[in-house]
Design a protein around this motif. Structure first.
Motif, PDB file in Angstrom:
ATOM      1  N   ALA A   1       9.560  -8.873   6.959  1.00  0.00           N
ATOM      2  CA  ALA A   1       8.627  -8.191   6.051  1.00  0.00           C
ATOM      3  C   ALA A   1       7.214  -8.758   6.226  1.00  0.00           C
ATOM      4  O   ALA A   1       6.228  -8.011   6.266  1.00  0.00           O
ATOM      5  N   ALA A   2       7.133 -10.068   6.362  1.00  0.00           N
ATOM      6  CA  ALA A   2       5.829 -10.728   6.517  1.00  0.00           C
ATOM      7  C   ALA A   2       5.156 -10.279   7.811  1.00  0.00           C
ATOM      8  O   ALA A   2       3.970  -9.938   7.839  1.00  0.00           O
ATOM      9  N   ARG A   3       5.946 -10.228   8.888  1.00  0.00           N
ATOM     10  CA  ARG A   3       5.383  -9.812  10.181  1.00  0.00           C
ATOM     11  C   ARG A   3       4.854  -8.377  10.106  1.00  0.00           C
ATOM     12  O   ARG A   3       3.764  -8.073  10.572  1.00  0.00           O
TER      13      ARG A   3
ATOM     14  N   THR B   1       0.614  -1.464  -6.727  1.00  0.00           N
ATOM     15  CA  THR B   1       1.151  -1.591  -5.367  1.00  0.00           C
ATOM     16  C   THR B   1       1.027  -0.304  -4.566  1.00  0.00           C
ATOM     17  O   THR B   1       1.339   0.774  -5.070  1.00  0.00           O
ATOM     18  N   ASP B   2       0.598  -0.423  -3.318  1.00  0.00           N
ATOM     19  CA  ASP B   2       0.554   0.732  -2.412  1.00  0.00           C
ATOM     20  C   ASP B   2       1.784   0.784  -1.512  1.00  0.00           C
ATOM     21  O   ASP B   2       2.305   1.846  -1.223  1.00  0.00           O
ATOM     22  N   VAL B   3       2.181  -0.390  -1.029  1.00  0.00           N
ATOM     23  CA  VAL B   3       3.288  -0.445  -0.064  1.00  0.00           C
ATOM     24  C   VAL B   3       4.184  -1.633  -0.407  1.00  0.00           C
ATOM     25  O   VAL B   3       3.686  -2.727  -0.681  1.00  0.00           O
ATOM     26  N   VAL B   4       5.498  -1.403  -0.387  1.00  0.00           N
ATOM     27  CA  VAL B   4       6.439  -2.523  -0.467  1.00  0.00           C
ATOM     28  C   VAL B   4       7.210  -2.573   0.846  1.00  0.00           C
ATOM     29  O   VAL B   4       7.729  -1.549   1.306  1.00  0.00           O
ATOM     30  N   LEU B   5       7.271  -3.743   1.449  1.00  0.00           N
ATOM     31  CA  LEU B   5       8.031  -3.944   2.682  1.00  0.00           C
ATOM     32  C   LEU B   5       9.239  -4.803   2.335  1.00  0.00           C
ATOM     33  O   LEU B   5       9.089  -5.932   1.861  1.00  0.00           O
TER      34      LEU B   5
ATOM     35  N   ILE C   1      -0.177  -4.735  -0.447  1.00  0.00           N
ATOM     36  CA  ILE C   1       1.096  -4.706   0.293  1.00  0.00           C
ATOM     37  C   ILE C   1       1.973  -5.832  -0.255  1.00  0.00           C
ATOM     38  O   ILE C   1       1.555  -6.996  -0.295  1.00  0.00           O
ATOM     39  N   ILE C   2       3.182  -5.473  -0.674  1.00  0.00           N
ATOM     40  CA  ILE C   2       4.103  -6.464  -1.244  1.00  0.00           C
ATOM     41  C   ILE C   2       5.240  -6.713  -0.256  1.00  0.00           C
ATOM     42  O   ILE C   2       5.824  -5.753   0.275  1.00  0.00           O
ATOM     43  N   ILE C   3       5.540  -7.983  -0.031  1.00  0.00           N
ATOM     44  CA  ILE C   3       6.589  -8.316   0.935  1.00  0.00           C
ATOM     45  C   ILE C   3       7.730  -9.071   0.226  1.00  0.00           C
ATOM     46  O   ILE C   3       7.495 -10.073  -0.445  1.00  0.00           O
TER      47      ILE C   3
ATOM     48  N   VAL D   1      12.982  -3.243   8.604  1.00  0.00           N
ATOM     49  CA  VAL D   1      12.133  -3.334   7.418  1.00  0.00           C
ATOM     50  C   VAL D   1      12.081  -1.961   6.754  1.00  0.00           C
ATOM     51  O   VAL D   1      11.734  -0.968   7.395  1.00  0.00           O
ATOM     52  N   GLU D   2      12.462  -1.932   5.472  1.00  0.00           N
ATOM     53  CA  GLU D   2      12.324  -0.686   4.706  1.00  0.00           C
ATOM     54  C   GLU D   2      10.915  -0.660   4.136  1.00  0.00           C
ATOM     55  O   GLU D   2      10.450  -1.642   3.567  1.00  0.00           O
TER      56      GLU D   2
END
Ligand code: 5RP
Length: 243
Positions: free
Chosen positions: A11-13, A215-219, A119-121, A226-227
């Protein structure tokens, strides 16, 4: 490495892959998942020659950024953040969050709020149906107010509430901003918007760990993929892909 750690790393990558070449000011959250992102950010800056300044949300993150040679700036110099990358303790289906497991919620909320994109990981263990299901809600308070805030929360919301104690220091956790943290277990927060506002109206409360509609994106990092959950801020619709 466990599947969970592998997921955090993926997710971080991915969060660093999602940075645009034009992103200059990056808000950097706190926690074990963000720690991986800092390593990948260093690599990407080197590889693509990106001219980036980072705004840390805690001392831990500040030290890690310095260790990795990533230049730091402040919100005073750059009040608009191009993108913030942060972790979370719970994520609901609308991409609302509980944060503050690392006691950094106040600065995280300020920096995440200032970001054009958030972006949330996370790894899959952070996904919940209803906020509060698993994690106690962290609330940052002025130290002098601990008894009055505890009493107010017990009277109105829940008896399952306590001051967070430090593990390698006697007494309470003292945050980077000099606050105490109260952890309040709600089980299921049915109306987070009202709760977020009402908690912050109790005298002595500095901020609470509900991060709503930010939040815009959650990974979500899994073992091999990665979802990606992307929220359209206008319609509120969340689109899910996995790769
Ligand atoms: C710190 C936070 C962290 O982002 C949250 O606790 C998640 O941390 P981790 O990535 O270690 O699970 O809110 O205040």
């Amino acid at each position: 490495m466990t599947n969970q750690e592998q997921g955090k790393k993926l997710a971080a990558r991915r969060s660093i892959d999602l940075l645009h070449d034009s992103d200059r000011i990056i808000g950097v959250g706190s926690g074990s998942t963000v720690r991986y992102a800092i390593g990948f950010l260093k690599e990407r800056m080197k590889r693509d020659g990106l001219d980036i300044r980072a705004i840390p949300t805690s001392y831990e993150t500040r030290f890690l950024l310095i260790e990795n040679g990533i230049p730091i700036t402040t919100l005073a110099e750059h009040p608009i953040v191009d993108v913030a990358i942060d972790g979370a303790d719970e994520v609901d289906p609308n991409l609302n969050l509980i944060k503050g497991g690392g006691a950094a919620l106040t600065l995280e909320k300020i920096v995440d709020f200032a970001a054009r994109r958030l972006i949330i990981i996370v790894d899959p263990s952070k996904l919940v149906k209803t906020l509060g299901e698993r994690f106690a809600l962290p609330i940052a308070i002025i130290p002098e107010a601990h008894e009055t805030v505890l009493r107010a929360i017990k009277e109105k919301y829940t008896q399952d509430v306590k001051i967070r104690l430090a593990s390698r220091k006697l007494g309470p956790v003292v945050t980077d901003n000099g606050n105490f943290i109260i952890d309040a277990k709600f089980n299921a927060i049915s109306n987070p918007e009202t709760l977020e506002r009402d908690l912050n109206l109790i005298p002595g409360v500095v901020e609470n760990g509900l991060f709503l509609d930010m939040t815009d994106v959650v990974l979500i990092g899994k073992e091999n993929s990665v979802e990606q959950r992307v929220k359209d801020k206008k319609s509120g619709q969340v689109t899910i892909t996995d790769s």
